[in-house]
Design an enzyme around this catalytic site. Structure first.
Site, PDB file in Angstrom:
ATOM      1  N   GLU A  13       0.800  -1.219   0.000  1.00  0.00           N
ATOM      2  CA  GLU A  13       0.000   0.000   0.000  1.00  0.00           C
ATOM      3  C   GLU A  13       0.839   1.279   0.000  1.00  0.00           C
ATOM      4  O   GLU A  13       0.463   2.266  -0.644  1.00  0.00           O
ATOM      5  CB  GLU A  13      -0.915   0.014   1.241  1.00  0.00           C
ATOM      6  CG  GLU A  13      -1.986  -1.067   1.247  1.00  0.00           C
ATOM      7  CD  GLU A  13      -3.118  -0.772   0.283  1.00  0.00           C
ATOM      8  OE1 GLU A  13      -3.055   0.264  -0.415  1.00  0.00           O
ATOM      9  OE2 GLU A  13      -4.056  -1.588   0.207  1.00  0.00           O
ATOM     10  N   SER A  47     -31.492 -26.477  50.189  1.00  0.00           N
ATOM     11  CA  SER A  47     -30.663 -26.895  51.331  1.00  0.00           C
ATOM     12  C   SER A  47     -29.194 -26.526  51.158  1.00  0.00           C
ATOM     13  O   SER A  47     -28.361 -27.003  51.930  1.00  0.00           O
ATOM     14  CB  SER A  47     -30.791 -28.410  51.524  1.00  0.00           C
ATOM     15  OG  SER A  47     -32.104 -28.769  51.880  1.00  0.00           O
TER      16      SER A  47
END
Length: 773
Positions: A81, A338
């Protein structure tokens, strides 16, 4: 000469004017926000994406820094690029002139001459492909270079470049196309990803593999010409065909991702173990089809040392509307059943109320506000603390809470971060130990971690930067003993479990079978499982042992299958000791002492062996002083030759469950009628009438409409009567009133009753199906 001297000043003034104009323009037309907003990704502990939140346009990004991207990709990108990226001021005049010449020559736009900085400017603010648009792009590029460093600009490109479809950024593309982080790219993969942003739709490798490979190979040849990479590596990259992993968007731990989502954070790091989360979601997906309709499930797994959560499943299936999959049951307040009992036993141990083998009473009880019963069938009578905890017996837990104090127990849990909630403005009472309160699964998991980390708990940690905040819940010794009991080692001399050794677990079932829970701790991990309907509707037949425990144990087995994951349990604390104690007194006696009716080996703390607890509100002294004569008969204290004798008697409420030889009528010596004692211990005289003990009652034939109806009454009662069938409240009568009950199911039946004075009676029989030809 004067004109030559004035030239630099004019130039300086001109430059200053341009500079001021630039600053003014920059102020009037500021650079748009360069940071992408909206899209977020939630990461596992190793950086793998778990879940993603797209932005308003449906774009998915996975933000990264320069250090998190392979250098190979950066080399390929800059060569392809913008080779002069770090040298030019944002625009490259020769490249622009060359592009303008090519465009004029061909009569159309064939080259843009854009630098990487110019591409970033176009990404953050798209423009038209005209000369006016190009000028605007150049202006934005100059602003970009003024406000940001080269590395910052490159990082913006890495996170905003288009890669086809809804993908933006190299990391999102790497995960979507290659199923790997951008830091692990090969030469061929780096070249492939470098070319895609130039034509993301035309070169999408999942749709146009040949085009993408041709563009990649062209870049590789260019890299060869520029000697960016060694020729051998380029040849190997050219030989590779494009291979894409199956396209999978991150879809793990959705409810945790929703919980942790932040408005201004592109990346949300968690403590989740990607492989474990994935495995457990597969497990729960297979379990979903075993669950009743509309029933969901939740699982939490955390490491006890760090309290970091490794797996978080808030529901059975996020997309299952019938199971309310969008509801996070890890955070929902539900009855704990419980599951609070282990902490009561640990605190009672710490407080010196009990040791592991203290005698507790599993007998019928009546309280003004409620009648506690047992989940299992019937009552067991005399039971040790360890057996009562392991078998989750309700009545011994209520007995223990009466002595420890409901509000005190609640306060200790609250101080440790276990936030219990009560209906309305309710206050803690005895019902809380049986599930009469509300708690979150994550808080219960946090509490159970204390059993594996020397009594200290801490809030669960979902993100690595969350500090560890330990809080004491109980002493190391008490935590160790309770963990030992729940792992199956009731007494110091009990046999070691071979399977899942060192893993302790406890179940819980809420009233009406609305919630089934199982929590386990051991070997460096704590696990919580909840099963039920998110809307709170009862599910008949669902309870912890059947619905949640199998899932809990499968989760533990998955952990055990991964080498090095399990780390072992804390060693035995110095405060924990061993003592031989005797029932019914609960303290050490010589084995040949006549008052040592049953000897047991107990875990103790700090050498303390507390005596047997009474039932609250009842005077039941175990030790009773009597006077006897020279023949061993009971006499009054002032009788001639009377001598004191201390005798250990079982609590009177246990009489119906004791062998005949252990009852008071047999344990107390005969009375000397010439000088009888002023008062004599009175054995329980309450007796149930209606069925002979041990009888077998035949049920009517199945096809008949008849019922087996039995009438029951008592003799020797005082005041009101509270009846229990197989451990569950059945009926309330007064001492003179009989009642009838219809039996419909075969099996062993245990009918028990308690009167206003605390006397109990027990009747056991069975109902059987009729014999058919």
């Amino acid at each position: 000469m004067p004109r030559l001297r004035q030239l630099p000043l004019r130039t300086a003034l001109l430059l200053l004017l341009c500079w001021l104009l630039f600053l003014l323009a920059d102020r009037l037309d500021p650079l748009p926000d360069v940071q992408a907003s909206g899209a977020q990704v939630v990461l596992a502990r190793d950086g793998q994406p778990l879940w993603r939140f797209a932005d308003d346009e449906g774009v998915w990004r996975y933000p990264v820094t320069l250090d998190e991207v392979s250098p190979l990709y950066l080399q390929a990108l800059l060569d392809y690029e913008d080779r002069w990226f770090y040298l030019h001021p944002g625009i490259n005049p020769p490249a622009l002139l060359r592009a303008a010449w090519l465009n004029l020559r061909h009569g159309r736009i064939v080259s843009g001459g854009s630098t990487l900085s110019m591409q970033v400017a176009r990404i953050i603010e798209p423009h038209s492909r005209t000369w006016q648009g190009k000028l605007h792009q150049i202006w934005r590029t100059l602003q970009l270079e003024w406000h940001h460093s080269k590395d910052e600009i490159l990082e913006i490109y890495l996170n905003r470049a288009p890669f086809g479809g809804t993908l933006e950024g190299v990391s999102a593309a790497s995960w979507a196309y290659l199923s790997k982080p951008a830091s692990e790219l090969t030469h061929a993969e780096a070249a492939l990803l470098a070319v895609l942003p130039q034509a993301p739709s035309r070169l999408r490798p999942d749709r146009h593999a040949q085009r993408a490979q041709a563009a990649r190979d062209k870049l590789l040849q260019r890299l060869r010409q520029h000697a960016t990479w060694p020729a051998q590596q380029i040849d190997e990259a050219l030989a590779e065909e494009i291979w894409l992993a199956p396209r999978q968007e991150p879809a793990l731990a959705p409810l945790l991702a929703r919980r942790l989502r932040q408005p201004h954070s592109g990346r949300i790091r968690t403590t989740i173990d990607f492989a474990l989360q994935q495995r457990l979601e597969q497990l729960l997906a297979s379990w979903k089809h075993r669950l009743p309709p509309r029933v969901s499930a939740a699982i939490v797994v955390a490491e006890t040392a760090s309290m970091e959560v490794r797996a978080y499943l808030g529901s059975a299936d996020l997309h299952d509307e019938q199971r309310s999959g969008h509801v996070d049951m890890v955070q929902a307040v539900r009855s704990p059943g419980s599951t609070l009992k282990p902490f009561l036993y640990a605190l009672a141990l710490e407080d010196g109320l009990i040791h592991s083998e203290s005698l507790l009473q599993d007998v019928p009880r009546h309280h003004a506000s409620y009648q506690p019963g047992n989940f299992a069938r019937g009552f067991g009578g005399p039971v040790s603390a360890s057996e009562a905890l392991l078998n989750s017996l309700n009545l011994p837990a209520v007995q223990l809470l009466e002595h420890y104090g409901s509000q005190r127990f609640d306060a200790r849990l609250q101080q440790a971060g276990i936030r219990l909630q009560y209906p309305g403005d309710g206050i803690p009472n005895l019902a809380l130990i049986l599930g009469g309160t509300g708690a979150k699964l994550e808080d219960l998991v946090s509490a159970y971690a204390a059993l594996g980390r020397n009594g200290s708990t801490a809030p669960l940690r979902y993100q690595p930067d969350t500090p560890l905040q330990p809080r004491p819940l109980t002493t190391p010794g008490a935590a160790w003993v309770v963990q030992r009991i729940l792992s199956g080692h009731l007494q110091p001399n009990s046999a070691e479990q071979q399977r899942r050794q060192g893993f302790a677990w406890k179940t819980g079932t809420s009233h009406g079978h609305r919630d089934a829970l199982a929590l386990g701790v051991g070997n460096g991990h704590v696990i919580g499982v909840w099963v039920g309907r998110p809307d709170g509707t009862p599910v008949p037949g669902q309870y912890g042992q059947v619905s949640a425990t199998p899932l809990l144990l499968q989760v533990y087995d998955i952990l055990a299958q991964q080498p090095g994951r399990l780390t072992g349990n804390p060693s035995q604390p110095p405060a924990v000791g061993v003592a031989a104690i005797c029932w019914p007194g609960g303290q050490p006696l010589a084995a040949d002492d006549g008052n040592c009716r049953r000897q047991r080996i107990a875990w103790t703390l700090d050498g303390i062996t507390p005596p047997t607890l009474n039932l609250a509100g009842l005077s039941q002294p175990v030790w009773q002083r009597i006077w006897t004569d020279d023949k061993g008969r009971q006499v009054a204290a002032d009788c001639q030759q009377a001598r004191p004798t201390d005798i250990a008697l079982w609590p009177a409420t246990l009489e119906p469950w004791l062998p005949a030889g252990e009852r008071r009528s047999r344990r107390l010596p005969a009375v000397n009628t010439d000088c009888p004692p002023v008062t004599q211990p009175v054995a329980g005289e309450l007796r149930i009438l209606g069925v002979t003990p041990g009888a077998r009652l035949h049920l009517p034939p199945l096809r008949s409409h008849e019922e087996l109806v039995v009438e029951f009454s008592v003799e020797g009662a005082s005041g009101g009567l509270w009846w229990f069938l197989n451990g569950r409240p059945l009926q309330q009568t007064d001492g003179s009133t009989a009642f009838q009950h219809a039996f419909t199911r075969p099996g062993k039946q245990q009918l028990s009753v308690i009167d206003s004075n605390g006397q109990t009676a027990l009747l056991e029989f069975s109902t059987v199906l009729p014999v058919t030809d």
